[in-house]
Write a protein that holds these residues in place. Structure first.
Motif: not given
Length: 429
Positions: A307, A310, A334-335, A337-339, A341-342, A345
Motif C-alpha cells: 500500500e 502504491a 493481480a496484487m 494491479r489491486s494495490v 488501483t486502491a 482508482a
C-alpha cells in the motif's frame, strides 16, 4: 560524541599526559586540534582546494565544520560559502547536524543562525551563506574568501556549481575551499583530483575509532570486499566497470536543466514483493515531440508495504502528470494491479511480464543513451549508480541486491520508445 567526555579522554594516552598540566581541561572538549586525526586537519602547503575523499563515518562533516569554525572565529572578514546537495541538506547536516557548525562550537562562541536569510553570523563578524548544488546560478555574483562544499558527488549540477563557486572565491589573501564527499566517479572529482593546486586526502570508515564497534563489524560483514563497500566505506574512487552498459561519461553527457514540452509521460514501476525486501523502483520518464526521452523523477521507495509503494506511485504520477503507469507483474500481477488501483482508482495501469532478465531488457535502452536519445533532468545518483552496475552478459555489480530503480527506468523508456518495435521482450497482461 556518543561516549562521555571522561571516557573519550581516557582512551587517549596523550590526553592523560596533557591533563596533568592543564588546569582548564574542559576547554579540551572543543580543541579540535587535540581530538582530530592528522588527516582531518588542514594540510600544509599553498593549496587552493582541499579535497577529502573518504568513506561514510570517516568524520568528513566534523572536519568541515571545524575548519569553517576555526576560520570564522579567527577572521572577522571571512565570507564563507556553504554548499550542499540541497539547501535542506546544508541546514540539516552542515549547520544543525550532530557534527555541524552549531554543534561543534562552544556556547560562548556559537554563531547566530538565521534560517530565513540562509546565513550564519559569528561574533567576530564572519559570515557564512547557504547555497545548493541544485542551483548553480545562486553562486553567480556573490564573492567569498572560503567555501565548504559537502557531498559534492551528490550535487545535481557538480561542474556548473563548482565553476560558479570557484569564480567567486576571490576575497582575501588566499581564498580556499574544502570539498568533502564519499567518492563517485563523476567528472568533477577526476578534474579536481588532477589539478596542481588540489591536495587530496583519503580515508576509510574504519579510521574513525569512535564509531560503535557493532556498527563497524556489521558493515564489514555485509560489504567488505564488495564494490559498494570499497566506495562507500573505504572511500575509493572506482572507475567504470568493464562491460558496463552505461558509463559515467554517457550519463554526464545527457544532462539537461530545463524540461521541454512533453507529448507523453509514463511512470515505470519495479514492485517490491515484500516489506523490508528490495526497494520498489519508481521512475518517471517523458517523451517530447522530437522523440527524445527525458528522465524526470526517481521516486523509488524502500521498506514500504504494498500500500505504501502504491501510494508513492500514485503521488509520483500526479506530480508529473503521467498518462500511464507501467508495472512489472512477475511477482503477483493481480496484487500489483489491486494495490495500484486502491491507491488511485483513476490511475491507468499497464502490467508487463518480463520474458528476459533485467540486463537483457536494459541493453536496447542503453543503446538509446549511446545515440543521444535520452536526457536526464538533473542528476539521479542512486539510479545512475545502478545503471553503471549493469554488465553486458547478465551481471550486476552496483549498489543493493537488485537494480530496482534501473529496472523501473527500463520499463518506462521501453514503453515510450521501444515497444512498437518489439524490442523490449515484454508481454502485456
Amino acid at each position: 560524541m556518543s561516549a562521555s567526555p571522561a571516557a573519550l579522554l581516557a582512551r587517549s594516552g596523550r590526553a592523560a599526559a596533557m591533563l596533568d598540566g592543564v588546569r582548564n581541561w574542559p576547554a579540551l572538549l572543543h580543541d579540535w586540534r587535540f581530538w582530530a586525526r592528522p588527516e582531518q586537519l588542514p594540510p600544509p602547503g599553498n593549496w587552493r582546494v582541499w579535497l577529502m575523499l573518504a568513506g561514510r563515518g570517516f568524520g568528513k562533516t566534523r572536519a568541515g565544520a571545524e575548519w569553517v569554525r576555526g576560520i570564522a572565529e579567527a577572521d572577522g572578514s571571512a565570507r564563507i560559502a556553504l554548499v550542499g546537495a540541497s539547501a535542506g541538506e546544508v541546514r540539516r547536516v552542515m549547520i544543525e547536524g550532530d557534527s555541524g557548525l552549531l554543534a561543534v562550537a562552544p556556547a560562548s562562541s556559537r554563531p547566530r543562525w538565521e534560517p530565513s536569510l540562509g546565513q550564519l553570523l559569528w561574533r567576530s563578524g564572519a559570515r557564512a551563506f547557504v547555497y545548493s548544488g541544485e542551483n548553480p546560478d545562486g553562486l553567480r555574483g556573490p564573492q567569498h574568501s572560503h567555501a565548504w562544499g559537502d557531498e559534492i558527488a551528490k550535487w545535481t549540477w557538480p561542474e556548473p556549481t563548482w565553476d560558479m563557486l570557484a569564480m567567486g572565491l576571490r576575497l582575501g589573501a588566499q581564498p580556499r575551499a574544502l570539498l568533502t564527499t564519499t567518492p563517485r566517479p563523476i567528472a568533477l572529482l577526476k578534474r579536481l583530483r588532477g589539478a596542481k593546486d588540489t591536495v587530496t586526502v583519503t580515508g576509510r570508515m574504519a579510521d574513525n575509532r569512535l564509531l560503535p564497534a557493532a556498527f563497524v563489524a556489521a558493515m564489514i560483514a555485509d560489504y567488505d570486499g564488495t564494490r559498494l563497500g570499497r566506495q562507500e566505506l573505504d572511500g575509493e574512487l572506482i572507475e567504470d566497470l568493464a562491460g558496463a552498459l552505461w558509463t559515467r561519461a554517457v550519463l554526464e553527457a545527457c544532462r539537461e536543466r530545463a524540461l521541454p514540452p512533453l507529448v507523453r509521460v509514463v511512470v515505470g514501476v519495479d514492485p517490491s514483493a515484500s516489506v523490508g525486501g528490495d526497494a520498489c523502483g519508481i521512475v518517471a520518464v517523458g517523451l517530447d515531440a522530437e522523440g527524445i526521452g527525458h528522465v524526470i523523477e526517481d521516486a523509488s521507495i524502500a521498506g514500504a508495504t504494498p500500500e505504501g509503494w502504491a501510494r508513492a506511485v500514485a503521488d509520483c504520477a500526479a506530480r508529473v502528470g503521467a498518462d500511464r503507469v507501467v508495472a512489472e507483474a512477475n511477482n503477483g500481477g493481480a496484487m500489483v494491479r489491486s494495490v495500484l488501483t486502491a491507491a488511485d482508482a483513476a490511475l491507468p495501469v499497464t502490467l508487463v511480464h518480463a520474458s528476459r532478465g533485467k540486463v537483457a531488457r536494459a541493453e536496447p535502452v542503453a543503446a538509446l543513451y549511446e545515440r543521444g536519445r535520452v536526457r536526464h533532468v538533473g542528476a539521479f545518483p542512486v539510479l545512475e549508480d545502478e545503471l553503471c552496475g549493469l554488465i553486458a552478459g547478465g551481471g550486476y555489480e552496483g549498489p543493493g541486491r537488485s537494480p530496482d530503480r534501473a529496472d523501473a527506468l527500463v520499463w518506462a523508456l521501453s514503453a515510450l520508445m521501444l515497444q512498437r518495435r518489439g524490442a523490449v521482450g515484454v508481454r502485456r497482461l
